[in-house]
Design an enzyme around this catalytic site. Structure first.
Site, mmCIF file in Angstrom:
data_model
loop_
_atom_site.group_PDB
_atom_site.id
_atom_site.type_symbol
_atom_site.label_atom_id
_atom_site.label_comp_id
_atom_site.label_asym_id
_atom_site.label_seq_id
_atom_site.Cartn_x
_atom_site.Cartn_y
_atom_site.Cartn_z
ATOM 1 N N LYS A 61 0.886 -1.183 -0.012
ATOM 2 C CA LYS A 61 0.208 0.120 -0.124
ATOM 3 C C LYS A 61 0.788 1.341 0.019
ATOM 4 C CE LYS A 61 -3.946 -2.006 0.139
ATOM 5 N NZ LYS A 61 -5.340 -1.336 -0.827
HETATM 6 N N1 PMP Z 1 -3.394 -7.420 1.323
HETATM 7 C C1 PMP Z 1 -3.422 -6.503 2.364
HETATM 8 C C2 PMP Z 1 -2.745 -6.568 3.717
HETATM 9 C C3 PMP Z 1 -4.207 -5.113 2.287
HETATM 10 O O1 PMP Z 1 -4.213 -4.335 3.227
HETATM 11 C C4 PMP Z 1 -4.764 -4.815 1.024
HETATM 12 C C5 PMP Z 1 -5.473 -3.756 0.722
HETATM 13 N N2 PMP Z 1 -6.470 -3.222 1.733
HETATM 14 C C6 PMP Z 1 -4.906 -5.851 0.104
HETATM 15 C C7 PMP Z 1 -4.151 -6.997 0.170
HETATM 16 C C8 PMP Z 1 -5.453 -5.817 -1.291
HETATM 17 O O2 PMP Z 1 -5.376 -4.810 -2.210
HETATM 18 P P1 PMP Z 1 -5.933 -4.139 -3.207
HETATM 19 O O3 PMP Z 1 -6.564 -3.066 -2.322
HETATM 20 O O4 PMP Z 1 -5.103 -3.423 -4.080
HETATM 21 O O5 PMP Z 1 -7.118 -4.793 -3.723
#
Ligand code: PMP
Length: 323
Positions: A43
């Site tokens: 992120k």
């Molecule tokens: N894994 C973790 C630990 C996350 O915090 C997030 C995002 N909330 C994701 C995966 C998912 O990624 P995306 O938001 O790009 O779908």
């Protein structure tokens, strides 16, 4: 060896490692280690791109407070960026998220509001509705990763090309989850543009609405799950779910035990969402009849789950320990 001028320069260009001690059937499985970003997760990439896009568009002005709804990792990425650019940061997160994430956010100077995990979109105490309301009432800048195109752009411009380059243009499948949908949409679009035959595989927690939708075009009621950061009760605006051509529903038990196995056998310590992704990637690999090259993500560091999936007492209390 490169010397960086500031910590934001260290975001991205993460290494990739092959899974070498766990059975991957006829396939080769590679993990892109997003846990090695300075904020500890994938992120960080979107935090920089969403803030800089807002500055350029004139939506975020000096001194304004930034607010975001997050499972924690987007908050931690934003905390890095906000601190280096001097913006106050307010975080709204569901109360199921680990204490380590909350403490880490507070230590970085963010103000954290925890709200209910057991309500869905449209409820006033749902974390995203709460953040949107607080932004409107107080004149904060609401980042909204779920509807922010700069989230997709970060992955289309950085994560996707890095994967393609690291795999030297020889890739058969990419496995990811959906929280905001930024990784699926950004990386998925980039990879399909290079090769339309690439499988884009969704790893979804049991209880999420997405796996039934992808596999059977079925609309179901959302349940609940313990994996943090992935799984949905709605389809985020930026998420192009049709990109996924296959999906696996993974139980918390399978995902958490996969994360534990990865640490013991491969020496990589990841969080609960990555356990889900790797469990799905292993199932995909073992189902293949020919050799394929598969990539998935280590989304965040397992250090923020020491009180949860790496803690036997907590696992036993959730009925997740094997007899
Ligand atoms: N894994 C973790 C630990 C996350 O915090 C997030 C995002 N909330 C994701 C995966 C998912 O990624 P995306 O938001 O790009 O779908």
């Amino acid at each position: 060896m490169r010397v960086y001028q500031n910590v934001l320069e260290m975001i991205g260009e993460t290494p990739m490692v092959k899974v070498s001690h766990i059975d991957t059937g006829p396939c080769e499985l590679y993990l892109k280690l997003e846990n090695l970003n300075p904020g500890g997760s994938i992120k960080d990439r979107i935090a920089v791109s969403m803030i800089e896009a807002a500055e350029q568009a004139g939506k975020l002005k000096p001194g304004m407070t930034i607010i975001e709804a997050t499972a924690g990792n987007t908050g931690l990425g934003l905390a890095l960026v906000a601190a280096s650019k001097g913006y106050p940061l307010q975080i709204v997160m569901p109360d199921k998220m680990s204490a380590e994430k909350v403490n880490n956010l507070k230590a970085m100077g963010a103000e954290v509001v925890q709200t209910r995990s057991d309500v869905q979109k449209g409820h006033p105490e749902y974390y995203q509705d709460m953040a949107a309301r607080m932004a409107q009432e107080n004149g904060y800048f609401y980042v909204n990763q779920f509807a922010n195109e700069a989230n997709v752009t970060a992955h289309y411009e950085t994560t996707g090309p890095e994967i393609w380059q690291q795999m030297q243009g020889d890739l058969d499948a990419f496995v990811c989850g959906v929280g905001s949908g930024g990784t699926l949409t950004g990386i998925g679009r980039y990879l399909r543009k290079q090769n339309t035959a690439i499988d884009l595989v969704l790893a979804d927690p049991e209880g999420s609405i997405l796996e039934p939708l992808v596999n059977r075009n079925e609309t179901v009621e959302a349940g609940s799950w313990l994996a943090e950061g992935i799984g949905e009760d709605f389809i985020p605006d930026i998420c192009d779910i049709k990109l996924a051509n296959k999906a696996y529903a993974v139980s918390d038990k399978e995902g958490f035990h996969t994360a534990r196995e990865l640490l013991v056998k491969e020496g990589v310590m990841v969080g609960s969402s990555s356990g889900t992704l790797i469990a799905a990637a292993l199932r995909y690999c073992r189902e293949q009849t020919e050799a394929k090259r598969v990539v998935t993500l280590a989304c965040d560091t397992g250090n923020r789950y020491l009180s949860k999936l790496y803690n036997d007492e907590w696992m036993a209390a959730q009925n997740l320990l094997e007899e």
